[in-house]
Design a protein around this motif. Structure first.
Motif, PDB file in Angstrom:
ATOM      1  N   UNK A 249     -54.105 -29.851  -3.310  1.00 11.77           N
ATOM      2  CA  UNK A 249     -54.105 -31.154  -3.986  1.00 11.77           C
ATOM      3  C   UNK A 249     -53.660 -32.287  -3.065  1.00 11.77           C
ATOM      4  N   UNK A 250     -52.849 -31.961  -2.037  1.00  9.73           N
ATOM      5  CA  UNK A 250     -52.369 -33.001  -1.133  1.00  9.73           C
ATOM      6  C   UNK A 250     -53.153 -33.112   0.152  1.00  9.73           C
ATOM      7  N   UNK A 251     -54.368 -32.599   0.135  1.00  8.36           N
ATOM      8  CA  UNK A 251     -55.155 -32.557   1.378  1.00  8.36           C
ATOM      9  C   UNK A 251     -55.323 -33.946   1.987  1.00  8.36           C
ATOM     10  N   UNK A 252     -55.571 -34.972   1.154  1.00 11.71           N
ATOM     11  CA  UNK A 252     -55.804 -36.307   1.705  1.00 11.71           C
ATOM     12  C   UNK A 252     -54.552 -36.884   2.366  1.00 11.71           C
ATOM     13  N   UNK A 253     -53.385 -36.276   2.090  1.00 15.78           N
ATOM     14  CA  UNK A 253     -52.141 -36.694   2.749  1.00 15.78           C
ATOM     15  C   UNK A 253     -51.748 -35.726   3.869  1.00 15.78           C
ATOM     16  N   UNK A 254     -52.641 -34.775   4.158  1.00 14.21           N
ATOM     17  CA  UNK A 254     -52.357 -33.823   5.219  1.00 14.21           C
ATOM     18  C   UNK A 254     -51.507 -32.653   4.782  1.00 14.21           C
TER      19      UNK A 254
ATOM     20  N   UNK B 145     -44.507 -22.651  -0.324  1.00 19.06           N
ATOM     21  CA  UNK B 145     -44.415 -23.408   0.922  1.00 19.06           C
ATOM     22  C   UNK B 145     -45.462 -24.512   0.918  1.00 19.06           C
ATOM     23  N   UNK B 146     -45.104 -25.650   1.513  1.00 20.16           N
ATOM     24  CA  UNK B 146     -46.051 -26.728   1.745  1.00 20.16           C
ATOM     25  C   UNK B 146     -45.934 -27.148   3.200  1.00 20.16           C
ATOM     26  N   UNK B 147     -47.062 -27.272   3.848  1.00 19.14           N
ATOM     27  CA  UNK B 147     -47.103 -27.661   5.251  1.00 19.14           C
ATOM     28  C   UNK B 147     -47.850 -28.984   5.347  1.00 19.14           C
ATOM     29  N   UNK B 148     -47.275 -29.946   6.088  1.00 13.85           N
ATOM     30  CA  UNK B 148     -47.875 -31.263   6.262  1.00 13.85           C
ATOM     31  C   UNK B 148     -47.986 -31.576   7.742  1.00 13.85           C
ATOM     32  N   UNK B 149     -49.102 -32.079   8.129  1.00  7.51           N
ATOM     33  CA  UNK B 149     -49.285 -32.504   9.517  1.00  7.51           C
ATOM     34  C   UNK B 149     -48.340 -33.666   9.822  1.00  7.51           C
ATOM     35  N   UNK B 150     -47.810 -33.706  11.050  1.00  7.49           N
ATOM     36  CA  UNK B 150     -46.963 -34.837  11.456  1.00  7.49           C
ATOM     37  C   UNK B 150     -47.606 -36.151  11.001  1.00  7.49           C
ATOM     38  N   UNK B 151     -46.789 -37.045  10.453  1.00  9.50           N
ATOM     39  CA  UNK B 151     -47.309 -38.289   9.911  1.00  9.50           C
ATOM     40  C   UNK B 151     -46.654 -39.496  10.576  1.00  9.50           C
ATOM     41  N   UNK B 152     -47.400 -40.586  10.640  1.00 14.19           N
ATOM     42  CA  UNK B 152     -46.851 -41.881  11.031  1.00 14.19           C
ATOM     43  C   UNK B 152     -47.615 -42.919  10.220  1.00 14.19           C
ATOM     44  N   UNK B 153     -47.278 -42.963   8.911  1.00 15.31           N
ATOM     45  CA  UNK B 153     -48.079 -43.743   7.970  1.00 15.31           C
ATOM     46  C   UNK B 153     -47.934 -45.250   8.171  1.00 15.31           C
ATOM     47  N   UNK B 154     -48.965 -45.958   7.748  1.00 17.98           N
ATOM     48  CA  UNK B 154     -48.938 -47.415   7.669  1.00 17.98           C
ATOM     49  C   UNK B 154     -49.089 -47.799   6.199  1.00 17.98           C
ATOM     50  N   UNK B 155     -48.398 -48.868   5.779  1.00 15.80           N
ATOM     51  CA  UNK B 155     -48.406 -49.262   4.375  1.00 15.80           C
ATOM     52  C   UNK B 155     -49.007 -50.638   4.175  1.00 15.80           C
ATOM     53  N   UNK B 156     -49.796 -50.761   3.120  1.00 15.98           N
ATOM     54  CA  UNK B 156     -50.295 -52.062   2.686  1.00 15.98           C
ATOM     55  C   UNK B 156     -49.118 -52.806   2.054  1.00 15.98           C
TER      56      UNK B 156
END
Length: 471
Positions: free
Chosen positions: A67-72, A88-99
């Motif tokens: 379900x969280x694929x679009x967030x990595x 377990x949940x695994x997320x790719x390293x993130x460096x998000x930008x916000x509107x």
């Protein structure tokens, strides 16, 4: 540091390492390790992209979700030999930008662990444990803040809250869950930026409120919520309870009273098998909101007295409106507003014990909320006059005992008139229509007033009512 780490985390770390990817435990699980708590939900971050680690999770787990694929983010679950499960949940390293006008991040993948940790909400959640090497990573002194029991952002708080305003709600939620305090600079930033919370969806604010109310210290969280100014933005009825005392101090501070009622209601919750399981969101919301009608109904009477006439009715309407705005489930909205509307119902019993008919009506009107209503009513009796408090408790005990005795003789859960709709139509020689409903309603009131009767007595009453109505 010496960690007793989940074997599943070590195993996954080894598999990722074999594929050439980094994997680290992050956030809550690391914090809980330092607090000597155990969790069955493990959060990881990784250098691998979702399409790269998806086969690993599918092979490792017995269940998989994306379900969280679009967030990595991808997840998996595995059952242990002892019957428990680990998720377990695994997320790719993130460096998000916000509107600037939205809390939805423009997802951008990061390149390393340190960059990922810098974008987390608080230092106590910005620690990591590389697996399988068990290297502890704490670039923002989260372990020290954990010992100090303080909440501080990894980067400048204004920038952090501007990026994600919901972090301000998480701050007051952690006050309730962990008993931590917010550092002064972080607290100032929250107060200065509270209005930015208005861009966050009602559902996300609601979820943080629910977690706060179901925590071990909801009062501390609510007090921080109000003090920070966040409540003014998303739940203004609560800070509005901070009414100024009248000059003669003849009425209680309503906010302080509400906090006392919340504490007392929580103390009256039962275990998971009882009629009001702990923690109970319905009861806690009702305790928090039972007096929100008072500011709108406050009147200064002659002689310095203060009144709040019909604050129960007004409060029920305000409760329904606010909980709907926060997107609570409609059944919960109905239950909480019903409790607020009924919370004064019992008070007349103390001065003059009810007839059996009045007791039946109380039970019928409260329905499945009977147990919660009684607990809310008891919690609301915060008088410091020991004699009055004792009289109130004795009256409630007596009423509950009467209900038990009445239920032995009558089926309250299936309380219906002694005549059904078909019998009413036959006796009055009527066809289906609104008059049948009116007759049914009258016979239900007769049943509540008089208890169960035989068919002949009920028929006499029905004819009497009909003749008087049409006389």
């Amino acid at each position: 540091m010496d960690f007793e780490v989940w074997p599943e985390a070590i195993e996954l770390g080894q598999i990722f390492e074999q594929h050439g990817y980094e994997l680290s435990l992050v956030g809550g699980p690391v914090r809980d390790l330092l607090l000597h708590r155990r969790s069955h939900d493990l959060d990881f971050c990784s250098s691998a992209r979702p399409e790269e680690f998806e086969p690993i999770l599918r092979s490792w787990g017995e269940g998989f979700w994306d379900m969280g694929r679009k967030f990595g983010t991808l997840g998996a679950v595995r059952h242990r030999d002892d019957g428990t499960e680990v998720r377990v949940e695994v997320t790719t390293y993130r460096s998000d930008r916000y509107d600037p006008d939205s809390r939805k991040p423009e997802v951008a993948y990061g390149h390393d662990l340190l960059g990922d940790l810098s974008r987390r909400d608080f230092t106590i959640n910005a620690m990591a444990l590389r697996v399988p090497s068990l290297e502890f990573v704490d670039p923002f002194s989260g372990a020290s803040d954990l010992v100090k029991q303080v909440l501080r952002t990894p980067i400048d708080p204004e920038r952090s809250f501007d990026d994600d305003p919901l972090r301000m709600m998480r701050a007051v939620r952690f006050v309730a869950q962990l008993g931590f305090s917010i550092t002064p600079d972080t607290a100032v930033a929250i107060s200065d930026m509270a209005q930015r919370l208005s861009i966050v969806s009602a559902e996300r604010v609601r979820d943080e409120l629910v977690k706060m109310l179901l925590s071990e210290r909801p009062r501390e969280g609510i007090e921080a919520f109000v003090e920070s100014g966040l409540a003014d933005v998303v739940f203004p009825e609560i800070p509005a309870l901070q009414l100024e005392m009248d000059e003669h101090h003849r009425h209680k501070d309503v906010f302080e009273h509400t906090m006392m009622v919340l504490d007392r209601a929580i103390a009256l919750e039962t275990d998971d098998e009882g009629p009001v399981p702990a923690p109970d969101l319905t009861l806690r919301l009702a305790a928090l909101m039972h007096d929100i009608g008072k500011p709108a109904t406050r009147r200064f009477e002659p002689g310095g007295k203060v009144s709040f006439h019909h604050h129960d009715v007004v409060g029920a309407k305000l409760t329904r409106k606010r909980l709907k705005a926060l997107r609570f489930d409609r059944h919960l909205v109905q239950d909480v507003s019903e409790l607020v509307g009924l919370h004064l119902r019992f008070h007349g019993y103390v001065d003059e014990p009810w007839t059996d008919a009045a007791v039946r009506r109380y039970v019928k009107d409260s329905g499945h909320l009977y147990g919660r209503l009684n607990r809310l009513t008891r919690a609301d009796a915060t008088t410091q006059n020991h004699r009055k408090a004792r009289m109130f408790a004795q009256a409630m005990d007596e009423m509950e005992e009467r209900v038990v005795e009445l239920k032995k003789r009558e089926d309250f859960d299936a309380l219906r008139p002694d005549l059904d709709g078909s019998q009413i139509m036959q006796i009055l020689n009527l066809k289906p229509g609104p008059e049948i409903g009116q007759a049914y309603k009258h016979m239900l009131a007769f049943r509540l007033d008089n208890g169960p009767t035989d068919e002949q007595t009920a028929t006499v009453e029905l004819r009497r009512w009909w003749n008087e109505r049409n006389g």
